[in-house]
Design an enzyme around this catalytic site. Structure first.
Site, PDB file in Angstrom:
ATOM      1  N   GLU A 167      17.848   1.523  90.904  1.00 22.49           N
ATOM      2  CA  GLU A 167      18.511   0.379  90.996  1.00 22.49           C
ATOM      3  C   GLU A 167      18.913  -0.144  91.996  1.00 22.49           C
ATOM      4  OE1 GLU A 167      22.046   0.516  88.344  1.00 22.49           O
ATOM      5  OE2 GLU A 167      21.081   0.047  86.578  1.00 22.49           O
ATOM      6  N   GLU A 351      17.276   1.327  81.087  1.00 20.59           N
ATOM      7  CA  GLU A 351      18.572   1.705  80.899  1.00 20.59           C
ATOM      8  C   GLU A 351      18.545   0.446  79.911  1.00 20.59           C
ATOM      9  OE1 GLU A 351      21.631   1.891  83.943  1.00 20.59           O
ATOM     10  OE2 GLU A 351      20.652   3.922  84.529  1.00 20.59           O
TER      11      GLU A 351
HETATM   12  C1  FCB Z   1      23.596   1.342  85.524  1.00 18.85           C
HETATM   13  C2  FCB Z   1      23.915   2.280  86.035  1.00 18.85           C
HETATM   14  C3  FCB Z   1      25.167   3.931  85.059  1.00 18.85           C
HETATM   15  C4  FCB Z   1      25.623   3.214  84.324  1.00 18.85           C
HETATM   16  C5  FCB Z   1      25.332   1.878  83.792  1.00 18.85           C
HETATM   17  C6  FCB Z   1      26.428   1.473  82.705  1.00 18.85           C
HETATM   18  O1  FCB Z   1      23.859   0.099  86.913  1.00 18.85           O
HETATM   19  O2  FCB Z   1      22.370   2.566  86.729  1.00 18.85           O
HETATM   20  O3  FCB Z   1      24.423   4.946  86.491  1.00 18.85           O
HETATM   21  O4  FCB Z   1      26.798   3.345  85.310  1.00 18.85           O
HETATM   22  O5  FCB Z   1      24.913   0.704  84.792  1.00 18.85           O
END
Ligand code: FCB
Length: 775
Positions: A167, A351
């Site tokens: 990210e 994610e």
């Molecule tokens: C993302 C992150 C992870 C976690 C989630 C909820 O942005 O990569 O570490 O904090 O959010």
């Protein structure tokens, strides 16, 4: 669950994700401090000032955690490696316990049939690098590439996939503009630099891993859909800018080698000079693209300096984080990413998940997952090559600035007892994954694809060049070729790299001539060679041009008793400062200074110290030399530059001067080799006298210089002239070396050696290289 594995394409991968600082327990196992530790220790930054010291204690419980992943039936585990656990100071000394830990982790996953999917950086920057400006400092790209090589050199062979940075938006904008994450800055210039450098570091890491022979490398972006708060052009413009900053800047840099115009309007003035030239590195091809998706935002204009926008609350249902649930935006992102950026490249949802206060019966999470899997199905129906879906997260964990309060896990963690208890969502996924065919995707990198590091060392002479291949520190191949022109020389470097098939990690080129600003003027070969040219020709991460005498000095850094003839002193040279003298073409002098357990070189201009008659009967010789080379004398004195007598090119001058002083004005300037031969076999009295002066003055100058650097590690004669004419270094030589007025005893105490290393230029370039990389 509404879906099972059978509803997805064959070989669609399901996984769970975590990150190092959020679960490992950072205070354990020798990891160094990170900017998250100090950020968390600063009042007001993190809920209850919680940090990752213990977290889920995963470093001690990973086997148990991986048993859970296997039990649920996931194909993949996305984890991250902590930079500070491997390199506590970010650079330099390695924490072996840290490397060993990731090694065991990789094996433990494979033993359970789980594909290891690594992220190299998920936010815990070593404090020592934060002190140097962290992501604001362009050098971070090199530091990060070095870390990449170290960790992947150890575990890369067992990785299924790797992405350098989790990210980029969070690493840069969230942390440097909004100040919500470490390092907690709110500064537009810092932000712009961090945004660019994070992508540059990504590119360098990809190159470093390609250099190791790795494949299945990707990039992971977090995306947030920007919806205009109303139908006005102002709101549309604000949303478009939010989209540019959050999403299109990073995807655009990596996949299209360009930044969005609307973002540049605000950031260009703050980007580092020459940012446009970095896109070839930033855009180094990857094998897949990962999207992290959680929510969308409603965006309205705001009366502030650029970017002049604000988030406004939206009407959709929200998670424990207060994030709106909007699955259709995931579909839109998947289709848009394929259309505008990645084409046919595999896309993974790396994610997706939600925070919920429900610690066992988390039906809200099951619902969230169902809705987002439906969104993935929609994208698949539209032909987007989505190849996998990872849930954030396996465990409840340290949710950054929100501490341990926000629970994202499929598995509940009691942070007092550290007990793990699978939630309803875990069981639901377990049931869903059990239905359908098991995937038949490889577990890790192709066997044998990874290879050792290699470095290229070059010893460039006026006519010939030697190219040495150094594999893991040892010279494994040596080639000799004509030096030629600059393009020919660079082509020879390029061809060798092409033959080996991978770029070297480092290139060191040593030659005769002055080095200035990364360019060496090769006096004999008559060409200018720059470190940048070498980098282009070889693709090496690190390139160095060094003076041949720097290389000669380095050649004795690791010298053993087998490599020397001891004229005097301990047969094995002791460790300590070393003086190196090479009476070759010129009189080269260098010193290897020893301090704090390391060598450092100083290459001096020993050839230009003064030489004066040592006896009355030498006065005529010096006077004659004045007639030959008046410019080399110091003022009106009889002192001349040492090099004019004490080198391969100086000896013929000395011989002529000896002849002139003896009343033979036509004495020719014989080649040094012939003079020494005639002196040795006693066939020419002029040669014998020249050799005598040569020997005693060389001894005296070396003794003088020894007093100035105190070479407890020995004084070394290097190079062909010394090695082939050992007979010169007998009692007269040592007597002259020792003669130092009240310092006779001191001078007698230094060991004196002739180096017998044939390829000392190559040996020295290699020692230099090892030392430079270790720094
Ligand atoms: C993302 C992150 C992870 C976690 C989630 C909820 O942005 O990569 O570490 O904090 O959010």
């Amino acid at each position: 669950m509404k879906y099972t594995r059978a509803d997805f394409p064959k070989d669609f991968l399901f996984g769970v994700a975590t990150s190092a600082y959020q679960i490992e327990g950072h205070a354990q196992g020798g990891a160094g401090p990170t900017h998250w530790d100090s950020f968390a220790a600063t009042p007001g930054n993190v809920v209850r000032a919680e940090n990752g010291d213990l977290a889920c204690d995963h470093v001690h419980r990973f086997e148990q955690d991986f048993d859970l992943i296997r039990e649920a039936g996931f194909d993949c585990y996305r984890f991250s490696t902590s930079w500070a656990r491997v390199l506590p100071e970010g650079r330099g000394p390695v924490n072996q316990a840290g490397l060993d830990y990731y090694d065991r982790l990789a094996d433990a996953l494979l033993e359970r049939g789980i594909r290891p999917c690594a992220t190299l950086y998920h936010w815990e920057l070593p404090s020592a690098l934060a002190d140097l400006g962290g992501w604001r400092n362009r050098d971070i790209a090199h530091w990060f590439a070095d870390f990449t090589e170290i960790i992947m050199g150890r575990i890369g062979d067992r990785m299924y996939s790797v992405a350098p940075i989790n990210e980029p938006w969070c690493v840069s904008w969230l942390s440097h503009f909004e100040g919500h994450h470490a390092p907690g800055l709110r500064d537009i210039r810092a932000t712009a630099r961090a945004m660019h450098h994070v992508l540059l570091a990504h590119g360098r890491a990809i190159q470093a891993m390609r250099g190791l022979g790795m494949s299945n490398l990707g990039a992971v972006f977090n995306l947030e859909w920007a919806e205009p708060a109303d139908d006005t052009p102002e709101a549309r413009g604000a949303a478009d800018l939010y989209d540019g900053i959050y999403n299109r800047f990073f995807l655009g840099g990596v996949f299209n080698k360009a930044y969005p115009e609307n973002v540049l309007q605000g950031l260009q003035a703050h980007l580092p000079d020459g940012w446009q030239d970095d896109f070839d590195t930033i855009g180094t091809p990857v094998d897949w693209c990962g999207l992290n998706y959680y929510t969308r935002k409603l965006i309205a204009p705001a009366d502030t300096p650029w970017p002049s926008l604000q988030e406004v609350p939206g009407p959709l249902p929200k998670t424990q984080m207060g994030w709106e649930i909007e699955p259709s935006a995931l579909t839109r992102f998947l289709t848009r990413t394929a259309r505008d950026y990645t084409g046919a490249l595999p896309i993974y949802v790396t994610e997706n998940g939600m925070a919920s206060p429900e610690r066992q019966q988390d039906d809200d999470r099951i619902d969230y997952l169902n809705q987002h899997l439906a969104a993935v199905q929609d994208a698949l129906d539209q032909g987007v090559p989505v190849k996998g879906y990872f849930i954030w997260s396996l465990l409840d964990n340290y949710e950054w600035a929100l501490g341990y309060e926000k629970r994202f896990g499929l598995v509940d963690v009691d942070f007092d007892t550290l007990e793990r208890r699978p939630k309803a969502s875990f069981r639901a996924m377990q049931a869903a994954l059990a239905q359908g065919d098991p995937v038949s995707v490889p577990m890790a990198q192709p066997r044998g694809a990874m290879h050792d590091h290699w470095n290229l060392v070059a010893d460039i002479g006026g006519t010939n060049t030697r190219l040495g291949v150094v594999t893991n520190g040892t010279l494994t191949d040596l080639r000799k070729s004509p030096t030629g022109t600059l393009p020919e020389f660079l082509a020879a470097l390029h061809d060798l790299c092409a033959e080996i098939g991978t770029p070297p990690r480092a290139v060191v080129a040593a030659g005769a001539g002055p080095v200035r600003n990364g360019t060496i003027r090769l006096t004999n070969a008559n060409l200018d060679l720059s470190e940048a040219d070498i980098a282009t020709a070889t693709g090496a991460d690190h390139t160095f041009v060094i003076n041949d005498f720097t290389a000669a000095a380095w050649s004795v850094a690791e010298i053993t008793g087998d490599d020397v003839q001891a004229l005097r002193g301990d047969p094995t040279p002791p460790t300590g400062t070393r003086l190196v003298v090479g009476p070759g073409t010129g009189l080269g002098v260098g010193a290897l200074l020893y301090s704090e357990g390391h060598y450092h070189t100083v290459s001096g201009e020993g050839g230009h110290v003064g030489l004066s008659p040592r006896a009355r009967d030498e006065v005529d010789v010096f006077e004659a030399a004045r007639r030959i080379a008046p410019k080399c004398f110091f003022g009106d004195s009889l002192t001349l530059e040492a090099e004019m007598f004490l080198s391969g090119t100086g000896l013929p001058i000395l011989y002529r001067a000896v002849g002139m002083a003896a009343g033979q004005p036509d004495t020719p300037a014989l080649p040094a080799k012939d003079i020494l031969q005639a002196a040795r076999d006693g066939s020419d009295p002029l040669a014998m006298r020249a050799a005598q002066i040569f020997t005693t003055h060389l001894g005296a100058v070396m003794g003088d210089m020894a007093v100035t650097v105190m070479p407890t590690g020995g004084v070394f004669l290097v190079g062909g002239v010394a090695e082939k004419n050992r007979w010169l270094f007998g009692d007269d030589f040592l007597a002259a070396f020792n003669a130092g007025g009240r310092f006779d005893a001191l001078r007698q105490g230094f060991g004196v050696y002739v180096s017998e290393q044939a390829e000392f230029g190559i040996v020295g370039a290699n020692n230099f290289c090892k030392n430079a990389l270790a720094r």
